[in-house]
Design an enzyme around this catalytic site. Structure first.
Site, PDB file in Angstrom:
ATOM      1  N   ASN A   9      -1.130  -0.853  -2.915  1.00  0.00           N
ATOM      2  CA  ASN A   9      -1.378  -0.908  -4.437  1.00  0.00           C
ATOM      3  C   ASN A   9      -0.608  -0.010  -5.238  1.00  0.00           C
ATOM      4  OD1 ASN A   9      -2.781  -0.423  -6.769  1.00  0.00           O
ATOM      5  ND2 ASN A   9      -4.433   0.981  -6.116  1.00  0.00           N
ATOM      6  N   TRP A  10       0.312  -0.757  -6.095  1.00  0.00           N
ATOM      7  CA  TRP A  10       1.587  -0.020  -6.570  1.00  0.00           C
ATOM      8  C   TRP A  10       1.098   0.682  -7.794  1.00  0.00           C
ATOM      9  CZ3 TRP A  10       5.888  -4.299  -7.110  1.00  0.00           C
ATOM     10  CH2 TRP A  10       6.627  -4.642  -5.915  1.00  0.00           C
ATOM     11  N   LYS A  11      -0.187   0.653  -8.275  1.00  0.00           N
ATOM     12  CA  LYS A  11      -0.662   1.183  -9.352  1.00  0.00           C
ATOM     13  C   LYS A  11       0.294   0.879 -10.766  1.00  0.00           C
ATOM     14  CE  LYS A  11      -3.216   4.516  -6.594  1.00  0.00           C
ATOM     15  NZ  LYS A  11      -3.638   5.780  -6.442  1.00  0.00           N
ATOM     16  N   HIS A  97     -11.609   0.178  -8.097  1.00  0.00           N
ATOM     17  CA  HIS A  97     -10.565   1.351  -7.830  1.00  0.00           C
ATOM     18  C   HIS A  97     -11.319   2.696  -8.494  1.00  0.00           C
ATOM     19  CE1 HIS A  97      -7.393   4.092  -7.168  1.00  0.00           C
ATOM     20  NE2 HIS A  97      -7.207   3.342  -6.155  1.00  0.00           N
ATOM     21  N   GLU A  99      -9.711   5.011  -9.875  1.00  0.00           N
ATOM     22  CA  GLU A  99      -9.123   5.415 -11.147  1.00  0.00           C
ATOM     23  C   GLU A  99      -9.661   4.380 -12.212  1.00  0.00           C
ATOM     24  OE1 GLU A  99      -4.991   4.769  -9.654  1.00  0.00           O
ATOM     25  OE2 GLU A  99      -5.486   6.662  -8.246  1.00  0.00           O
ATOM     26  N   GLU A 169     -12.555   4.487  -0.115  1.00  0.00           N
ATOM     27  CA  GLU A 169     -11.452   5.257  -0.375  1.00  0.00           C
ATOM     28  C   GLU A 169     -12.091   6.847  -0.842  1.00  0.00           C
ATOM     29  OE1 GLU A 169      -7.695   3.292  -1.653  1.00  0.00           O
ATOM     30  OE2 GLU A 169      -8.920   3.150  -3.465  1.00  0.00           O
ATOM     31  N   GLY A 175      -4.095  10.276  -3.096  1.00  0.00           N
ATOM     32  CA  GLY A 175      -3.017  10.897  -3.569  1.00  0.00           C
ATOM     33  C   GLY A 175      -2.857  12.343  -3.521  1.00  0.00           C
ATOM     34  N   SER A 215      -4.191   8.510   1.149  1.00  0.00           N
ATOM     35  CA  SER A 215      -2.978   9.151   1.830  1.00  0.00           C
ATOM     36  C   SER A 215      -2.827   8.578   3.247  1.00  0.00           C
ATOM     37  CB  SER A 215      -3.651  10.888   2.016  1.00  0.00           C
ATOM     38  OG  SER A 215      -3.544  11.123   0.654  1.00  0.00           O
ATOM     39  N   GLY A 237       0.689   5.619  -2.607  1.00  0.00           N
ATOM     40  CA  GLY A 237       1.704   6.069  -2.555  1.00  0.00           C
ATOM     41  C   GLY A 237       2.815   5.649  -1.509  1.00  0.00           C
TER      42      GLY A 237
HETATM   43  P1  PGA Z   1      -2.986   6.772  -1.852  1.00  0.00           P
HETATM   44  O1  PGA Z   1      -3.771   5.898  -2.899  1.00  0.00           O
HETATM   45  O2  PGA Z   1      -2.646   6.153  -0.689  1.00  0.00           O
HETATM   46  O3  PGA Z   1      -1.740   7.233  -2.846  1.00  0.00           O
HETATM   47  O4  PGA Z   1      -3.754   7.854  -1.615  1.00  0.00           O
HETATM   48  C1  PGA Z   1      -4.612   5.131  -2.198  1.00  0.00           C
HETATM   49  C2  PGA Z   1      -5.299   4.254  -3.381  1.00  0.00           C
HETATM   50  O5  PGA Z   1      -5.248   4.868  -4.328  1.00  0.00           O
HETATM   51  O6  PGA Z   1      -5.622   2.791  -3.169  1.00  0.00           O
END
Ligand code: PGA
Length: 253
Positions: A9-11, A97, A99, A169, A175, A215, A237
């Site tokens: 997931n590049w966001k 997600h 976010e 998640e 993150g 993470s 990340g």
């Molecule tokens: P992260 O993000 O690996 O940076 O914790 C995971 C995600 O939001 O899908």
């Protein structure tokens, strides 16, 4: 065997040139994607076509959207519909997600609409669920996640749910560098699978891929993915660093 999936997931990261370089480095690595091992790349909208071009000769690799609209078409400036995604051959889309839930106020009901639209276009939703820290501290995470599944997915038929991938998640692990332990992940994944089994039967539950996110890194992926109910990961990340993500792909069962 159900699909084992490493999903990047590049966001909202990378320019087109940077993204193409990252993807080229990853896909040129030498790994075995057998029938049950798949890799998804959830990439910003503007690069979906260019990156699809890069991986078109690869099997079991899929460019994935990070989001879609809950509307079909019309006067919704800035939105991207599932039929637009389908028209450029996108077959997977992240839905819900944390976010999106937090910053864009996406409720379980809105996410149910997105899931329906994806499935109507034969796009597999990667449905994200997971609890915030306050819920984990109150030890009510099982009920919290169960409600997310019920309100966004459990109106689906058995035939429809087969095309849904689930990503657990825990928000406190996204993150933050604070991963759930492999045991915590296994516990929740087993719970999710049992809730699906109650609703749709053991066979469907057994065949549902449940990814862990939060993470995940090259150094912890093997331990987390080795858990019996963890079928890979959704990675933020660490998916932006080729060597890390290659290690994560190699950690799939
Ligand atoms: P992260 O993000 O690996 O940076 O914790 C995971 C995600 O939001 O899908």
């Amino acid at each position: 065997m159900r699909k084992q999936i490493a999903a990047a997931n590049w966001k909202m990261n990378k320019t087109l040139a940077e993204g193409k370089e990252l993807l080229s480095e990853i896909i040129s690595a030498d790994f075995q994607l057998t029938e049950s091992r798949h890799v998804l790349f959830a990439i910003p909208f503007p690069y979906l076509t260019a990156t699809s071009e890069l991986i078109k000769a690869k099997t079991n690799m899929h460019i994935t959207a990070q989001n879609c609209s809950n509307k079909t078409s019309g006067a919704y400036t800035g939105e991207v519909s599932v039929s637009m995604l389908k028209s450029i051959d996108i077959n997977y889309c992240l839905v819900g997600h944390s976010e999106r839930r937090e910053y864009f106020a996406e409720s379980n009901a809105i996410l149910a609409e997105k899931v329906n639209l994806c499935l109507a276009e034969s796009i597999s939703p990667v449905f994200c669920c997971g609890e915030p820290l306050s819920v984990r501290d109150a030890a009510t995470q099982n009920e919290f996640v169960e409600l997310q599944l019920k309100e966004s997915l459990f109106h689906l038929s058995a035939d429809q749910i087969k095309n849904v991938i689930i990503a657990y998640e825990p928000i406190w692990a996204i993150g933050t560098g604070r991963t759930a332990s492999a045991e915590q992940a296994q516990e929740m994944h087993a719970h999710i699978r049992s809730v699906i089994a109650n609703q749709y039967g053991a066979d469907i539950a057994e065949n549902t891929s449940i990814l862990y996110g939060g993470s995940v890194k090259g150094s912890n992926a093997s331990e987390i993915f080795s858990m019996p109910d963890v079928d890979g990961g959704l990675v933020g990340g660490a998916s932006l660093v080729a060597t890390e993500f290659i290690q994560i792909i190699n950690a799939l069962k």
